[in-house]
Design an enzyme around this catalytic site. Sequence first.
Site, mmCIF file in Angstrom:
data_model
loop_
_atom_site.group_PDB
_atom_site.id
_atom_site.type_symbol
_atom_site.label_atom_id
_atom_site.label_comp_id
_atom_site.label_asym_id
_atom_site.label_seq_id
_atom_site.Cartn_x
_atom_site.Cartn_y
_atom_site.Cartn_z
ATOM 1 N N LYS A 58 0.835 -1.213 0.000
ATOM 2 C CA LYS A 58 0.000 0.000 0.000
ATOM 3 C C LYS A 58 0.859 1.248 0.000
ATOM 4 O O LYS A 58 0.586 2.206 -0.748
ATOM 5 C CB LYS A 58 -0.939 -0.023 1.212
ATOM 6 C CG LYS A 58 -2.033 -1.063 1.132
ATOM 7 C CD LYS A 58 -2.990 -0.999 2.305
ATOM 8 C CE LYS A 58 -2.327 -1.381 3.605
ATOM 9 N NZ LYS A 58 -3.311 -1.497 4.716
ATOM 10 N N GLY A 60 6.600 -2.106 10.746
ATOM 11 C CA GLY A 60 7.644 -1.335 10.085
ATOM 12 C C GLY A 60 7.640 -1.451 8.571
ATOM 13 O O GLY A 60 8.634 -1.135 7.915
ATOM 14 N N TRP A 87 19.319 9.241 4.147
ATOM 15 C CA TRP A 87 17.984 9.081 4.725
ATOM 16 C C TRP A 87 18.090 8.804 6.227
ATOM 17 O O TRP A 87 18.764 7.876 6.660
ATOM 18 C CB TRP A 87 17.251 7.946 4.010
ATOM 19 C CG TRP A 87 15.920 7.595 4.596
ATOM 20 C CD1 TRP A 87 14.990 8.446 5.081
ATOM 21 C CD2 TRP A 87 15.381 6.283 4.749
ATOM 22 N NE1 TRP A 87 13.884 7.755 5.530
ATOM 23 C CE2 TRP A 87 14.096 6.420 5.329
ATOM 24 C CE3 TRP A 87 15.833 5.000 4.441
ATOM 25 C CZ2 TRP A 87 13.288 5.308 5.624
ATOM 26 C CZ3 TRP A 87 15.033 3.909 4.723
ATOM 27 C CH2 TRP A 87 13.774 4.072 5.299
ATOM 28 N N ASP A 133 -0.013 5.221 10.449
ATOM 29 C CA ASP A 133 -0.743 4.037 9.995
ATOM 30 C C ASP A 133 -1.476 3.379 11.152
ATOM 31 O O ASP A 133 -1.656 2.169 11.179
ATOM 32 C CB ASP A 133 0.244 3.046 9.356
ATOM 33 C CG ASP A 133 -0.458 1.996 8.510
ATOM 34 O OD1 ASP A 133 -1.486 2.330 7.895
ATOM 35 O OD2 ASP A 133 0.016 0.851 8.475
ATOM 36 N N LYS A 182 -3.637 7.228 7.686
ATOM 37 C CA LYS A 182 -4.657 6.215 7.443
ATOM 38 C C LYS A 182 -5.937 6.590 8.189
ATOM 39 O O LYS A 182 -5.911 6.870 9.388
ATOM 40 C CB LYS A 182 -4.196 4.829 7.906
ATOM 41 C CG LYS A 182 -5.275 3.751 7.697
ATOM 42 C CD LYS A 182 -4.738 2.353 7.834
ATOM 43 C CE LYS A 182 -4.490 1.972 9.286
ATOM 44 N NZ LYS A 182 -4.080 0.557 9.397
#
Length: 773
Positions: free
Chosen positions: A127, A158, A177, A245, A285
């Site tokens: 997703k 994760g 990152w 999420d 979400k």
Amino acid sequence: MPRGCLSLMMNSQKKAVHVEPSANFHQFSPDILAETEKLFQKQFLYTKPPNNEWQLPDSSQVFICDHKEFGSLVALKNSLNEVKNKLSDKRLDEWHQHTSFTNKAGKIIAYLKKSVNAELCTQAWCKFHEILCRFPLLPCEALQNGELNSVHLCEAPGAFIASLNHYLKSHHVPCDWNWVANTLNPYHEANDTFMMIMDDRLIANTLPWWYFGPDDTGDVMTLKYLRGLQRFISNMATVHLVTSDGSFDCQGNPGEQEALVSSLHYCETVTALMTLSPGGSFVLKMFTLFEHSSVNLLFLLNCSFEEVHVFKPATSKAGNSEVYVVCLHYLGKEAIHPLLSKMMQNFGNEMVERALFPQHLIPESFLKVHEHCCLFFHRHQTETILENLRLFESLSEGERAKLDGLRDCAVEFFLHRYQMKPIVRNNWLVKRSWVGYSMNSKWCGLRNKYFCTYNERKLLESLSWEDKLAKGCLNVWAEQHTLGNVGKGCVLEGVSYNPDCHLWYILEGQRLPRVTCSPFCEGDALKSLNEALEKSFVGLAGASAFMRLTEQECPSCSVLTESLIWSELVDLMEHPEDVSNKDSPNQPKCFVVGFPSFCGAESQTDLEVKLLEGAPLSAFSCSVLHDGEPKYQQKVLELLLQVVPQLQEGDALVLPVLSCFTRFMAGIVFILHSCFQRVSFACPTSSQPLGNSAVLLCVGYQGLPDLVVQYLQKLNERMRTLLDSGSPQQVLQFVPMENLLTGLLLEFLWDLNAAIAKRQLHLIIQFEQQQTV
């Protein structure tokens, strides 16, 4: 990266939904292709009016009135729930199996695992990859400067992080990152097991990147967590991306899922708005968007970001209510500062009783756009549920073949649309095997073990303690205790290296009110034992009253006498590999806590017995705190520090324990594991269910480094200070979780705690049944 290449990469994220011709699609009919493309088109953009009408109200106008429902949205909610209610009599296992087959995207995960070497490839992974490839989440500024900083809320296990890592590596994005993640701490003893994702494969191997807050719970719905998070990420000059999420287990009331999670969505959103830098992106979400609280939240987000999309990924099961709100180009805290201050004052884990905005201050033009959004996703969801119901009653061979074609086409569609590429294992976040470095192998498959209908499950949840006893709902635990001495043959072989405590730290948090979660015990067993302790006659009357009332031992239980315990200890010491003891100039000794009759045992062997004072330990009895009581933990530590200076090579130790559910007691076992050649346990050692019912048998002392002893002494001083001062804090952990989650130690602790929990639960149930005869 040249600006032209960067622009090309960003533009590729904005491509319109369209399938380019490909040889792989020639095998599918036009109908299959059209239906598959429709699966990838569930996206809605909030189109803002040109007159800049959507403006936040003055901060003096927020939280001044109650929530007020929108009639048209309530009608949509009722309509959707009517369709969902048709599922209430379906067996959950059968319905899940059916919808797994009818899920048109159902083959994508398995194919990605195999074809692109995706790490932690789950539905969430897929997703988020769709979202990453569909929207320009990564700001141009971040990629130009070669640095990307992201924060991931409610992230367990994760998969979003692993998906982002795959995207960056497979697209060769040249950036440094940095990420930080949050979730309810699966290792915190007071967290609710069934509110968490217990899959810790990534967490256990990347713990320094996870922030669980000042209280170690990981609860994002507390203001102190938000404050702590801001300090934790203060080294990030810019936060480019925040994802959330989170959800709750709403199986008990699925029709009110949106309302139940609204307070979580509020806290996630405030955290994101306080954390993001201008120009950043936010992915949240949500579920249905019918409630006043959701309308408020979407209006807030539309006024805080340049673009807001609601997106249903193809890999999100089409029959559920899940959607992702994708917010792009944050306007910055300064643009909404007065409002954010007010929202911080109403931050918490309770439902916000007052509405964020009065209904009359939300522009009519926004309400019309929002209603169109709700209608769009309502139609898609109800069509899917009704279609699944029709196919559940009758699935012809032709329809089965069509579904197979759709599932195969969806795989090709996903691979082609998102240009999926493999990465090498060395580019994973965790480059070595998970095995033996998390509790996932023990917890796998233990959640959601409902093999009944929703209505049947609700009936089971409604049963009183007395009804559960009468109907035998807990008999599975009562029967398992009769397997005999489960510690027999369960031996933890000592490690061949000395523990390095240079990087160890003492972790403190709020005193545990109870122990509801343990990484070292099956959740159902602990939950049932806690219920028995709270609701049974034993719990109501208290341990002392129960022990006075029961004198008869269970005929099916084999309580280990001290001579049998001694026999097991001697067997451990006569292990064939234990040759060092034979060459030792010192006669081995056995230090025993709390068993006075052991003093005569040395006549049976050459082993000298030294009795240690056991009264401090025997004074504690089992409660819903179990071994989480700070005084009990400190007494155990003091006993260990008392005996270590007396131990010589080859000596043994017999130590009774209440249980080892907590990280603290697991740390004690780790220390024993480090300094003895073998550790085993004996259970049961008593017919009294609320006291020490097991003993640790430790043989072949090998020594404990001075640095470790000094660390334990420092720990003891800190614990004594906390107790003497009446502090609300206690020590939660003193050995890193990475050490406690090693395979052999974890297996040992699960076996030990299972024996203790089932034994105690059995005796309580037995006594309850005797009272009703």
